[in-house]
Design a protein around this motif. Structure first.
Motif, PDB file in Angstrom:
ATOM      1  N   UNK A 327       0.837  -1.203   0.000  1.00  9.81           N
ATOM      2  CA  UNK A 327       0.000   0.000   0.000  1.00  9.81           C
ATOM      3  C   UNK A 327       0.871   1.252   0.000  1.00  9.81           C
ATOM      4  N   UNK A 328       1.918   1.254   0.794  1.00 13.73           N
ATOM      5  CA  UNK A 328       2.742   2.449   0.953  1.00 13.73           C
ATOM      6  C   UNK A 328       3.985   2.451   0.072  1.00 13.73           C
ATOM      7  N   UNK A 329       4.096   1.474  -0.811  1.00  8.80           N
ATOM      8  CA  UNK A 329       5.265   1.451  -1.695  1.00  8.80           C
ATOM      9  C   UNK A 329       5.344   2.686  -2.593  1.00  8.80           C
ATOM     10  N   UNK A 330       4.261   3.132  -3.271  1.00  8.38           N
ATOM     11  CA  UNK A 330       4.366   4.360  -4.079  1.00  8.38           C
ATOM     12  C   UNK A 330       4.782   5.564  -3.254  1.00  8.38           C
ATOM     13  N   UNK A 331       4.280   5.650  -2.027  1.00  7.83           N
ATOM     14  CA  UNK A 331       4.675   6.735  -1.131  1.00  7.83           C
ATOM     15  C   UNK A 331       6.179   6.697  -0.880  1.00  7.83           C
ATOM     16  N   UNK A 332       6.702   5.508  -0.565  1.00  7.59           N
ATOM     17  CA  UNK A 332       8.138   5.395  -0.298  1.00  7.59           C
ATOM     18  C   UNK A 332       8.957   5.722  -1.540  1.00  7.59           C
ATOM     19  N   UNK A 333       8.480   5.312  -2.712  1.00  5.11           N
ATOM     20  CA  UNK A 333       9.212   5.604  -3.936  1.00  5.11           C
ATOM     21  C   UNK A 333       9.351   7.110  -4.155  1.00  5.11           C
ATOM     22  N   UNK A 334       8.322   7.857  -3.815  1.00  2.80           N
ATOM     23  CA  UNK A 334       8.407   9.307  -3.953  1.00  2.80           C
ATOM     24  C   UNK A 334       9.303   9.917  -2.880  1.00  2.80           C
ATOM     25  N   UNK A 335       9.325   9.321  -1.692  1.00  2.00           N
ATOM     26  CA  UNK A 335      10.265   9.780  -0.668  1.00  2.00           C
ATOM     27  C   UNK A 335      11.695   9.540  -1.138  1.00  2.00           C
ATOM     28  N   UNK A 336      11.945   8.353  -1.704  1.00  2.94           N
ATOM     29  CA  UNK A 336      13.279   8.054  -2.221  1.00  2.94           C
ATOM     30  C   UNK A 336      13.649   9.030  -3.342  1.00  2.94           C
ATOM     31  N   UNK A 337      12.682   9.311  -4.212  1.00  5.36           N
ATOM     32  CA  UNK A 337      12.943  10.245  -5.305  1.00  5.36           C
ATOM     33  C   UNK A 337      13.264  11.636  -4.812  1.00  5.36           C
ATOM     34  N   UNK A 338      12.575  12.058  -3.757  1.00 10.73           N
ATOM     35  CA  UNK A 338      12.837  13.375  -3.185  1.00 10.73           C
ATOM     36  C   UNK A 338      14.224  13.437  -2.568  1.00 10.73           C
ATOM     37  N   UNK A 339      14.635  12.345  -1.931  1.00 11.94           N
ATOM     38  CA  UNK A 339      15.927  12.329  -1.243  1.00 11.94           C
ATOM     39  C   UNK A 339      17.106  12.118  -2.191  1.00 11.94           C
ATOM     40  N   UNK A 340      16.921  11.293  -3.229  1.00  6.35           N
ATOM     41  CA  UNK A 340      18.056  10.869  -4.044  1.00  6.35           C
ATOM     42  C   UNK A 340      17.960  11.269  -5.506  1.00  6.35           C
ATOM     43  N   UNK A 341      16.841  11.882  -5.915  1.00  7.75           N
ATOM     44  CA  UNK A 341      16.731  12.298  -7.302  1.00  7.75           C
ATOM     45  C   UNK A 341      17.828  13.282  -7.657  1.00  7.75           C
ATOM     46  N   UNK A 342      18.248  13.286  -8.905  1.00  7.17           N
ATOM     47  CA  UNK A 342      19.375  14.130  -9.323  1.00  7.17           C
ATOM     48  C   UNK A 342      18.961  14.919 -10.549  1.00  7.17           C
ATOM     49  N   UNK A 343      18.531  16.164 -10.345  1.00  6.48           N
ATOM     50  CA  UNK A 343      18.048  16.978 -11.455  1.00  6.48           C
ATOM     51  C   UNK A 343      19.160  17.272 -12.457  1.00  6.48           C
TER      52      UNK A 343
END
Length: 693
Positions: A327-343
């Motif tokens: 259920x919370x996997x999409x939420x975690x994926x966006x948290x990971x993206x916020x923390x580790x995404x590289x613009x």
């Protein structure tokens, strides 16, 4: 995790080392001799270093545990426990496990599997008897360790989360600070710093071996005449066993001890492995927040690349409700993206290894989960954490709400209590992700969070449940697990909300939720559901309309699916276990009646439980890992067919900122529990400290 059999050996062969003490007298004696024995102590008060994980079962003494936790009662118990030590002049320092070291992973998995078996017994008992099982099947409420850290900090206590084996950090702190002792239940503490060997033992060979090892450990302090090597030779060990013993002993050497050096056996990747994705300041802040028990999830993601989640009360035989990890996997994926995404970079952010316990996961290897960027792009993490100004505050709130697909709720910021805003985000997210959540479930969630604010602990203790629903048990645990994800998203976003607003004692009580669930599914009038409180009813309707409006925009239409009827209504009853009357609409025998009505929207159409489905999902490609696992297949009850990809739900982001079932018992509400005005205004908590501090 202790040495198997050592505690038993001490009890049988060395009973004189186990004594009962008076902690108040012990504290006075410690103060009297502290100038000589504890010159490095940083406090004049006698200090006990507390192994928090070992105390959780003792602290949670609340009668009801299966419904998700009686959090306000737990807070009272915990505070009384702390005050008892403080009144005796004893300072407490708490340590909690912050990581699972890789060399202990197999043992961690083994324990998680064992608890899974116990949870299965719990649900079988609930479905057979419609009541909570006895203490022999006791299971701690979800998230208890995580939220206890914040509870203790709110009492002004010193709390630390470990970055390696917690037992080692506990023993190290106690030695370095001249503490009075360690409060815990782990045989590791018998080994750490066992300065004086017991009297010679002439019994069984096993006892002689243990005492010889004890003498060897003592010699490492450099206070014995014999050299460590001589002691090893006198034990007539083979070269293999001698090396094995050396390595085992080294694992228990504390900082400053002489002799052999402690091997660094941690297999965790160094923090520098992620330095190209985050700044050094972010890495430093992640570690500091983690150690001080001020953050959640961000350290594991940024500095470790791995996170774990222990057991949750979930029924593996009920395939209607998704496991919380999914259920919370999409939420975690966006948290990971916020923390580790590289613009602006072609380099993809690193995948995170998840060790989440849920039905169907054999825990043979971690789930590899890829970060997903927020639809409006990745804001600068340094700006979110360290920036100032109204624009940054608005960006933090937008990032937080977008993680849960609730960015429209920014208009509620500052107009309703922060805990209500967080609860509304969580319930809305659950509705969007789990298609089998009904209107009655939403009414139960929202009515309990609204009513909780006007109830005293005495009011809650007076609630009597006519019977238990296994489905309500799962929904309660699902909500509490969601609170920890709110906490992780808040930390990643730079804390737009005070962490205190995300604590379960402000928005959830298991027994209260269960009572609201039974009322809502019996068709109870909304006025009765809200305890005939006009202010609560008005607030409830306001929040529910916001939720429904957001769901409609995303094509999610809530359906009414009552699970049972109140006495005297149209559904006839049958005789349940032990002669009770049970409504015919109520699932029995593991919920087969409801499962036979069709699978949830997006669930696989073939048979099999979550174990088989999870095995299949683990074989999907990396691209499929980015998709919602429940995004396949049919519908029922007039719901929308299929579902959109998660990130398609987001519109363009903008930067603007922000008991009985028949009658209600008379409630006695103190003035402090009554809200003023139609809606509760402005968060009750002070502004959070500056991010990064």
């Amino acid at each position: 995790m202790g040495v198997k059999g050592l505690q038993y050996f001490m009890d049988c062969c060395c009973p004189e080392v186990c004594v009962t003490v008076n902690l108040r007298d012990m504290a006075e004696q410690h103060v009297a001799r502290s100038p000589d024995t504890a010159p490095c102590s940083d406090s004049t008060d006698p200090t006990l270093v507390v192994d928090g994980m070992a105390c959780l079962r003792h602290w949670y003494s609340c009668k009801n545990w299966v419904c998700g936790g009686q959090w306000r009662e737990y807070m009272d118990v915990l505070q009384s426990w702390v005050e008892a030590f403080n009144s005796a002049g004893i300072r407490l320092v708490f340590f909690f496990d912050g990581v699972v070291e890789e060399q202990k992973r197999k043992e961690w998995v083994k324990r998680r599997r064992r608890v899974n078996g116990e949870i299965s017994k719990i649900f079988r008992y609930i479905k057979a008897h419609e009541e909570q099982p006895g203490r022999e099947l006791f299971c701690l409420p979800s998230g208890l360790a995580t939220f206890t850290c914040f509870a203790l900090r709110s009492f002004g206590q010193e709390v630390f989360c470990s970055v390696q084996e917690a037992d080692y950090e506990v023993a190290s702190y106690a030695r370095q600070h001249g503490s009075m002792g360690i409060l815990g239940q782990d045989s590791d503490f018998i080994i750490y710093d066992r300065k004086k060997s017991p009297v010679p033992h002439h019994g069984a060979p096993q006892g002689q071996m243990v005492l010889a090892v004890s003498q060897f450990v003592s010699s490492l302090w450099g206070r014995e005449e014999e050299e460590p090597g001589h002691i090893l030779q006198s034990m007539t060990l083979s070269a293999f066993h001698q090396e094995l013993l050396e390595r085992g002993i080294c694992a228990y050497l504390l900082p400053g001890q002489e002799g052999l050096h402690r091997n660094e056996v941690s297999a965790r990747p160094p923090a520098s492995a992620f330095e190209k994705y985050v700044s050094p300041e972010i890495l430093k802040a992640c570690r500091e927040k983690h150690v001080a028990a001020e953050g959640f999830m961000v350290y594991g993601v940024v500095c470790e690349g791995v996170i774990e989640c222990s057991n949750t009360l979930e029924d593996e035989e009920d395939t209607e409700l998704l496991p919380q990890a999914l259920v919370y996997k999409p939420c975690r994926q966006h948290i990971y993206g916020l923390l580790l995404g590289h613009d602006g970079s072609a380099v993809d952010p690193p995948a995170i290894r998840e060790w989440f316990v849920y039905p169907g996961n054999p825990l043979k290897e971690p789930d590899v989960v890829h970060p997903v960027s927020l639809p409006c792009g990745r804001p600068s993490l340094d700006s979110l954490w360290f920036g100032t100004g109204s624009n940054v505050s608005a960006l933090r709130l937008t990032s937080f709400l977008t993680i849960f697909d609730c960015q429209e709720f920014s208009e509620l910021y500052g107009t309703v209590d922060a805990s209500l805003l967080a609860a509304l985000c969580l319930v809305t997210y659950i509705v969007l992700q789990v298609q089998t959540v009904s209107q009655e479930d939403v009414d139960a969630y929202l009515s309990q969070v609204v009513c909780l604010s006007v109830k005293s602990p005495q009011d809650i203790r007076q609630i009597k449940l006519p019977f238990l629903s296994s489905r309500a048990v799962q929904l309660g645990s699902l909500y509490v697990r969601g609170l920890s994800h709110l906490l992780g998203a808040n930390c990643a976003s730079g804390c737009p909300l005070p962490n205190a607003a995300l604590m379960p004692w402000h928005s959830f009580d298991g027994v209260l939720f269960h009572s609201k669930y039974l009322l809502a599914h019996s068709g109870t009038d909304k006025t009765v559901l809200l305890d005939s409180d006009s202010s609560c009813l008005s607030l409830f309707l306001h929040l529910r309309e916001k939720l429904l409006e957001t769901c409609r925009k995303r094509g999610r239409v809530l359906q009414s699916r009552p699970r049972h009827s109140a006495t005297g209504q149209s559904h006839k009853t049958t005789t349940g276990p032990r002669g009770r009357e049970r409504p015919t609409g109520w699932p029995s025998g593991g919920g087969e009646r409801w499962k036979s009505r069709g699978e949830m929207t997006g669930a696989p159409r073939h048979g099999g439980g979550w174990r088989e489905r999870a095995e299949e999902s683990r074989e999907q490609s990396d691209h499929d890992n980015r998709e919602r696992l429940w995004e396949r297949g049919g519908h029922r009850g007039g719901e929308m067919r299929g579902s959109q990809h998660f990130h398609h739900f987001y519109p363009e982001c903008h930067g603007e900122g922000p008991q009985s079932t028949s009658h209600r018992p008379k409630q006695s509400r103190g003035r402090s529990y009554r809200s003023r005005g139609r809606y509760r205004l402005a968060p009750r908590w002070s502004e959070p400290p500056a991010p990064g501090t």
